[in-house]
Design an enzyme around this catalytic site. Structure first.
Site, PDB file in Angstrom:
ATOM      1  N   HIS A   1       0.851  -1.195   0.000  1.00  6.73           N
ATOM      2  CA  HIS A   1       0.000   0.000   0.000  1.00  6.73           C
ATOM      3  C   HIS A   1       0.885   1.243   0.000  1.00  6.73           C
ATOM      4  O   HIS A   1       1.989   1.241   0.552  1.00  6.73           O
ATOM      5  CB  HIS A   1      -0.934   0.002   1.217  1.00  6.73           C
ATOM      6  CG  HIS A   1      -1.971   1.071   1.133  1.00  6.73           C
ATOM      7  ND1 HIS A   1      -1.717   2.359   1.530  1.00  6.73           N
ATOM      8  CD2 HIS A   1      -3.229   1.061   0.640  1.00  6.73           C
ATOM      9  CE1 HIS A   1      -2.802   3.092   1.292  1.00  6.73           C
ATOM     10  NE2 HIS A   1      -3.727   2.332   0.764  1.00  6.73           N
TER      11      HIS A   1
ATOM     12  N   GLU B   1      -3.447   3.549  -7.034  1.00  8.11           N
ATOM     13  CA  GLU B   1      -3.928   4.552  -6.082  1.00  8.11           C
ATOM     14  C   GLU B   1      -2.960   5.743  -6.104  1.00  8.11           C
ATOM     15  O   GLU B   1      -1.904   5.688  -5.470  1.00  8.11           O
ATOM     16  CB  GLU B   1      -3.969   3.984  -4.663  1.00  8.11           C
ATOM     17  CG  GLU B   1      -4.989   2.886  -4.471  1.00  8.11           C
ATOM     18  CD  GLU B   1      -5.320   2.684  -2.993  1.00  8.11           C
ATOM     19  OE1 GLU B   1      -6.451   2.988  -2.609  1.00  8.11           O
ATOM     20  OE2 GLU B   1      -4.436   2.256  -2.230  1.00  8.11           O
TER      21      GLU B   1
END
Ligand code: 13P
Length: 214
Positions: free
Chosen positions: A85, A133
């Site tokens: 992430h 992202e």
């Protein structure tokens, strides 16, 4: 579309969100997962919601203090894990190791990346999915599909060129059913989101809206 709610380290009640997500998934037929803190995995899994880890370490059992073992994550009820992430970035060799560790433990894998070039590199490691992202849009009010539709389309193209078997998700700023629909129209087969649910006064209402167009 898969909707994965990443609770990060937000001060929300993970059981309340998990229960709401389970109920909305059951009522709508949509696939919704919740990724709590590692320490909350077992309690969240007990609600019956599809449970995901936020990270697993590349190592297996042994002298590795502070690890989040893929085997322990699976034993505590997780079906899958995020890897790399944007807020927990890994070196390339460790992303590869974490994908391998997760697969050995029977976990589904989503490798996150900041841009289409990284998506191509992540797809080369053969996870189940990759997720683009853009860091500058994370935690904001405008969905990636609205603010930067080209990055989603380019991520889909980049992954397809490397391995068409790898699904492509997107995330950042997703909070409504319209955002989910827009992501799907750009070729994404899932969305990652966090603040839209974790910071909501009524997470169930947000989840109901998220699945309303599916
Ligand atoms: O990082 C994210 C999900 O993993 C996205 O966060 P936000 O939904 O808060 O933008």
């Amino acid at each position: 579309m898969f909707i994965l709610v990443n609770l990060k380290a937000y001060p929300c009640d993970p059981i309340a969100v998990a229960t709401a997500a389970r109920d909305v998934a059951e009522a709508s037929g949509a696939r919704i997962g919740v990724a709590p803190q590692a320490a909350d995995l077992a309690r969240v899994a007990e609600t019956g919601v599809e449970t995901w880890a936020q990270h697993v370490s590349p190592n297996g059992h042994g002298s590795h203090t502070g690890s989040t073992l893929a085997e322990a994550v699976a034993d505590n009820g997780a079906a899958g894990t995020l890897i790399n992430h944007s807020e927990n970035r890994l070196k390339l060799a460790d992303i590869d190791g974490s994908v391998g560790a997760a697969e050995r433990a029977g976990l589904e894998t989503i490798v996150c990346a900041n841009n289409p070039a990284q998506i191509g590199a992540a797809a080369a490691l053969s996870p189940d999915a990759v997720a683009v992202e853009p860091p500058e849009l994370i935690g904001g009010d405008v969905s990636v599909a609205t603010a930067d539709p080209g990055i989603v389309e380019d991520a889909v193209t980049a992954a397809e060129a490397v391995d068409p078997e790898v699904d492509v998700f997107c995330g950042a700023g997703v909070s409504t059913g319209d955002d989910v629909d827009a992501a799907g129209e750009l070729g994404a087969s899932g969305v990652l989101l966090a603040s839209g649910v974790a910071k909501a006064d009524d997470p169930a209402a947000v989840l109901e809206d998220l699945v309303s167009g599916l």
